[in-house]
Motif scaffolding. Structure first.
Motif, PDB file in Angstrom:
ATOM      1  N   CYS A   1      -3.669   7.147  12.349  1.00 45.11           N
ATOM      2  CA  CYS A   1      -3.304   8.483  12.170  1.00 45.11           C
ATOM      3  C   CYS A   1      -2.015   9.391  12.620  1.00 45.11           C
ATOM      4  N   CYS A   2      -1.429   8.469  13.616  1.00 46.99           N
ATOM      5  CA  CYS A   2       0.146   8.890  13.789  1.00 46.99           C
ATOM      6  C   CYS A   2       1.069   8.416  12.777  1.00 46.99           C
TER       7      CYS A   2
ATOM      8  N   PRO B   1      18.035   6.689   8.616  1.00 45.07           N
ATOM      9  CA  PRO B   1      17.564   6.459   7.311  1.00 45.07           C
ATOM     10  C   PRO B   1      16.135   7.280   7.515  1.00 45.07           C
ATOM     11  N   PHE B   2      15.792   7.464   6.064  1.00 43.44           N
ATOM     12  CA  PHE B   2      14.351   7.885   6.015  1.00 43.44           C
ATOM     13  C   PHE B   2      13.340   6.848   5.945  1.00 43.44           C
ATOM     14  N   ALA B   3      12.345   6.811   6.474  1.00 49.37           N
ATOM     15  CA  ALA B   3      11.452   5.779   6.739  1.00 49.37           C
ATOM     16  C   ALA B   3       9.970   6.346   6.750  1.00 49.37           C
ATOM     17  N   TYR B   4       9.034   5.487   6.334  1.00 44.78           N
ATOM     18  CA  TYR B   4       7.680   5.422   6.967  1.00 44.78           C
ATOM     19  C   TYR B   4       7.420   4.700   8.040  1.00 44.78           C
ATOM     20  N   VAL B   5       6.898   5.610   8.843  1.00 46.79           N
ATOM     21  CA  VAL B   5       6.645   4.843  10.188  1.00 46.79           C
ATOM     22  C   VAL B   5       5.159   4.662  10.540  1.00 46.79           C
ATOM     23  N   TRP B   6       4.706   3.289  10.338  1.00 41.82           N
ATOM     24  CA  TRP B   6       3.375   2.822  10.679  1.00 41.82           C
ATOM     25  C   TRP B   6       3.022   2.532  11.886  1.00 41.82           C
ATOM     26  N   ASN B   7       2.303   3.374  12.854  1.00 41.73           N
ATOM     27  CA  ASN B   7       1.615   3.159  13.950  1.00 41.73           C
ATOM     28  C   ASN B   7       0.374   2.219  13.846  1.00 41.73           C
TER      29      ASN B   7
ATOM     30  N   GLU C   1       0.810  -1.288  -0.097  1.00 41.36           N
ATOM     31  CA  GLU C   1      -0.032   0.242  -0.096  1.00 41.36           C
ATOM     32  C   GLU C   1       0.889   1.305   0.008  1.00 41.36           C
ATOM     33  N   ILE C   2       1.811   1.376   0.995  1.00 44.25           N
ATOM     34  CA  ILE C   2       2.826   2.723   1.002  1.00 44.25           C
ATOM     35  C   ILE C   2       3.604   2.715  -0.295  1.00 44.25           C
TER      36      ILE C   2
ATOM     37  N   TYR D   1       5.728   0.040  13.153  1.00 44.53           N
ATOM     38  CA  TYR D   1       6.690  -0.875  11.920  1.00 44.53           C
ATOM     39  C   TYR D   1       7.270   0.342  11.031  1.00 44.53           C
ATOM     40  N   SER D   2       8.659   0.392  11.361  1.00 45.35           N
ATOM     41  CA  SER D   2       9.255   1.660  10.641  1.00 45.35           C
ATOM     42  C   SER D   2       9.876   1.034   9.263  1.00 45.35           C
ATOM     43  N   MET D   3       9.524   1.379   8.277  1.00 46.07           N
ATOM     44  CA  MET D   3       9.668   0.787   6.904  1.00 46.07           C
ATOM     45  C   MET D   3      10.838   1.842   6.212  1.00 46.07           C
TER      46      MET D   3
END
Length: 136
Positions: A116-117, A105-111, A58-59, A81-83
């Motif tokens: 919403c966080c 590193p740069f990441a997308y963090v899925w809470n 999805e990301i 989960y830090s992607m």
């Protein structure tokens, strides 16, 4: 500029080398598009977790990024989960900043506990024995 998956994977390989990630996990991404996620410093294939695999896809689709590694942690603000991602803009690709054995590193963090966080940003990780662990 839109980059290809192969271009982003090549950059991911460079990032994984900088993080000293275990070579079979690098090969898994490069050869089979398998992403490794880490509990502590131990690695597991993300495809073993259907919910995580779906979120990675999805990301990647939504933001045209490539996830190359994931850390999993329980924090006081939720299960995260830090992607680690390679973005779509090569002009932003540079070595992962680091200081005193901590990489940023740069990441997308899925809470997962409070979606919403969830957000993009730099995180702090340590590398040990071919694995990584988020510390900030």
């Amino acid at each position: 500029m839109n980059t290809t998956l192969e271009q982003r994977k090549e950059q991911a390989k460079e990032y994984m080398k900088q993080l000293k990630i275990y070579k079979p996990y690098i090969d898994g991404l490069m050869n089979e598009n398998n992403v490794c996620y880490y509990e502590g410093f131990g690695g597991f294939w993300a495809y073993q977790n259907e919910e995580l695999t779906a979120k990675i896809k999805e990301i990647e689709r939504a933001w045209n990024v490539t996830v190359y590694a994931v850390t999993h942690e329980f924090t006081k603000f939720g299960e995260c989960y830090s992607m680690l991602v390679v973005g779509d803009y090569p002009e932003e690709w540079e070595d992962i900043p680091h200081e005193n054995k901590v990489f940023y590193p740069f990441a997308y963090v899925w809470n997962k506990s409070d979606d919403c966080c969830s957000e993009f940003g730099s995180i702090g990780v340590l590398s040990l024995g071919g694995g990584i662990k988020r510390i900030y």
